[in-house]
Design a protein around this motif. Structure first.
Motif, PDB file in Angstrom:
ATOM      1  N   SER A  25      16.182 -32.425   4.422  1.00 37.84           N
ATOM      2  CA  SER A  25      15.948 -33.448   5.449  1.00 37.84           C
ATOM      3  C   SER A  25      16.862 -33.240   6.642  1.00 37.84           C
ATOM      4  CB  SER A  25      16.178 -34.848   4.877  1.00 37.84           C
ATOM      5  OG  SER A  25      15.324 -35.086   3.795  1.00 37.84           O
ATOM      6  N   VAL A 245      13.209 -37.789   5.959  1.00 35.22           N
ATOM      7  CA  VAL A 245      14.033 -38.153   4.806  1.00 35.22           C
ATOM      8  C   VAL A 245      13.168 -38.253   3.547  1.00 35.22           C
ATOM      9  CG1 VAL A 245      15.468 -39.949   3.794  1.00 35.22           C
ATOM     10  CG2 VAL A 245      15.737 -39.338   6.191  1.00 35.22           C
ATOM     11  N   GLY A 248      11.822 -34.937   2.519  1.00 36.37           N
ATOM     12  CA  GLY A 248      12.862 -34.145   1.871  1.00 36.37           C
ATOM     13  C   GLY A 248      13.056 -34.565   0.430  1.00 36.37           C
TER      14      GLY A 248
END
Lengths: 299, 264
Positions: A25, A245, A248
């Motif tokens: 991320s 995020v 990821g």
């Protein structure tokens, strides 16, 4: 009935995967910043990451204290951002996205070459003073380095979120991301905004470069972790930091779980490409990614 | 260099082209006096939008350029100034099709107008109240994403955003486009009010000549990239031939050349 150890092991793999995913991320966020505000898929993000890590570690090797090296590298990344805006983006303004993408591809090699010229080709060890020893938390063995990296990732996301929603320049960023022509007509100074965004992406590259460099050693193969960020972007959407995020986390977890639970059936080694399988399957269902911008429109 | 002191904007024999090849303007002249509402009339494709983009120096962003003549705003050559500098000098434009920032709220859209002019926070706050006074409905929608508001609300947002930059020459491209007559009237009434109260100069391009001539002081008609007629709004409104000649003759489709072609 699974026994308790197996359950524990599953969670250990899962948490390890999630934390590793946050490292992806960190790389992906740099892409999102630039893509969101200028529509450019910056292939040079990996090279910037390498450049930042290499500059930092070289300064430290010359005897600079940590903080000084960090600030100096950040200053250099800002300079790099402004130079790129001036020499690459400005002459190519209003060109089709593919032209700009190709330009960043070239840029990636220029930055790598410059890094090589400046700092040499050796592999450097980077010690951030964070131990990589596993800690036991709630019965799970978790790397403390991963925990620090995760905390840094969340800190970065929170800071960027506040920056975008609470500051005037953040508002300008979002305006440019929404409608470039209107932003120009409103009187926003696009070159300045782009240079700032590249500098911000340079900062993200620095943070990611330090963590990745500490993990893998500062070496030229660092620049190809862009390839690890791409599936994250496909999954999360190219223009959402939150997406980077979550993307990821999903990629990291599914990679590790697949390696452990599916790997034995296909002879192992699937961790390196499984992310792309996940991303491609996902693309079939949601082409704009989980958090990619849906066009806000009322007809 | 001689210029009349009251000419806020002067356009002299301007020609422009896109991509170095496609000519869009072939010689446009107009003068806009301080404090007046000047309507720019013409049918679809006559060159109104190109001219307005040239005025704000926005053509380069669309791969277009002036190929001749000059445009001066308060004596300053606009081709030498960036769009951002022109906004700070008081030349503010509301683009055709409104171009609101769709994912930003109405209020955030308005605030970008303050950014464009680098207003202080106090100025921005005061200007925000003025815009809400002018368009009370926007205050209700301040927290709604602009992309989810109606066409009229978006037009008001775009106009409000422009006003937040404290214009001295306010340029509007087709503010009536796609809007219901009642909304169009509300918008023109609001513009007329600011013009009367603060002497704000307005340059309004309109295809809807009836409404434009009702509110404007003077008008310039463009056809095929040339300015062909200038006069007071009352004078032009009284002439029936103008509508059928230059503005596409919307009233009598059978008499327009395009309609004949289609029918043949």
């Amino acid at each position: 009935m699974m026994d308790w150890h197996e359950v524990l092991f599953f969670f250990e793999v899962l948490v390890g995967g999630l934390l590793a995913g946050l490292m992806y991320s960190l790389v992906a966020i740099g892409f999102v910043l630039i893509y969101k505000t200028s529509g450019v898929l910056n292939f040079a993000q990996g090279a910037m990451l390498l450049f930042a890590a290499l500059t930092f570690v070289s300064l430290v090797n010359y005897g600079a204290p940590f903080l000084l090296a960090f600030v100096a590298t950040f200053a250099i990344m800002i300079g790099l951002g402004f130079a790129i805006e001036r020499t690459v983006l400005r002459p190519l303004v209003n060109r089709p996205p593919i032209t700009l993408f190709m330009a960043t591809l070239g840029l990636a090699y220029v930055i790598e070459g410059a890094a090589q010229l400046l700092w040499g080709t050796q592999v450097h060890r980077l010690d951030l003073g964070i131990s990589d020893k596993p800690m036991e938390i709630a019965g799970l063995l978790i790397s403390s380095f991963d925990l620090v990296a995760a905390a840094v990732a969340f800190g970065l996301v929170a800071a960027l979120g506040a920056f975008f929603t609470r500051t005037r320049i953040g508002l300008a960023f979002r305006a440019v991301a929404d409608d470039q022509f209107a932003a120009l007509a409103v009187g926003l100074r696009l070159p300045r905004i782009w240079a700032t965004v590249w500098a911000a992406a340079g900062f993200v590259a620095l943070v990611a470069g330090l963590l990745w460099g500490a993990r893998l050693g500062v070496q030229f193969s660092l620049s190809i972790i862009v390839l690890k960020a791409l599936p994250v972007l496909l999954l999360g959407g190219f223009d959402s930091i939150l997406g980077a995020v979550v993307g990821g986390l999903i990629i990291g977890a599914s990679e590790k779980l697949a390696e452990v639970y599916l790997g034995p059936y296909v002879g192992g080694g699937i961790e390196s490409w499984f992310a792309y399988v996940v991303a491609l399957l996902f693309l079939l269902v949601r082409p704009s990614g989980l958090f990619g911008q849906k066009i806000v429109e009322r007809v | 260099m001689t210029k009349l002191p009251e000419a806020l904007l002067s356009v002299r024999n301007v020609s422009a082209a896109y991509g170095g090849a496609v000519a869009a303007l072939h010689g446009v002249d107009l003068d806009l006096r301080r404090g007046e509402i000047l309507a720019l009339l013409g049918s679809n494709g006559a060159g109104k939008t190109t001219l307005l983009k040239a005025v704000s120096n926005l053509l380069p962003a669309e791969r277009g350029a002036l190929t001749g003549g000059e445009i001066r705003f308060e004596g300053r050559d606009v081709a030498e100034s960036s769009p951002a500098d022109l906004v700070r000098a008081g030349l503010v434009q509301v683009l055709e099709g409104r171009h609101c920032f769709r994912s930003l709220t109405v209020e955030e859209n308005l605030l970008t107008g303050a950014l464009g002019r680098s207003s202080s926070r106090a100025e921005a706050k005061a200007d925000l109240e003025k815009v809400y006074d002018l368009f009370p409905w926007l205050a209700q929608k301040r927290r709604t994403a602009a992309g989810l508001t109606s066409g009229g609300e978006q037009q008001m947002t775009a106009i409000g955003r422009g006003l937040m930059s404290r214009p001295r020459l306010f340029v509007l491209d087709e503010p009536s486009m796609g809007l219901a007559p009642l909304v169009v009237r509300e918008i023109f009434e609001a513009l007329k009010r600011i013009n009367a109260a603060e002497g704000l100069s307005l340059l309004v391009a309109e295809q809807n000549s009836a409404i434009a001539l009702k509110y404007a002081h003077r008008a310039v008609v463009v056809e095929n990239g040339r300015s062909v007629l200038t006069g007071s709004a009352a004078e032009l409104a009284a002439r029936d031939d103008i509508k059928s000649f230059y503005l596409g003759g919307a009233d009598l489709p059978a008499s327009s050349p395009q309609a004949k072609e289609v029918a043949a």
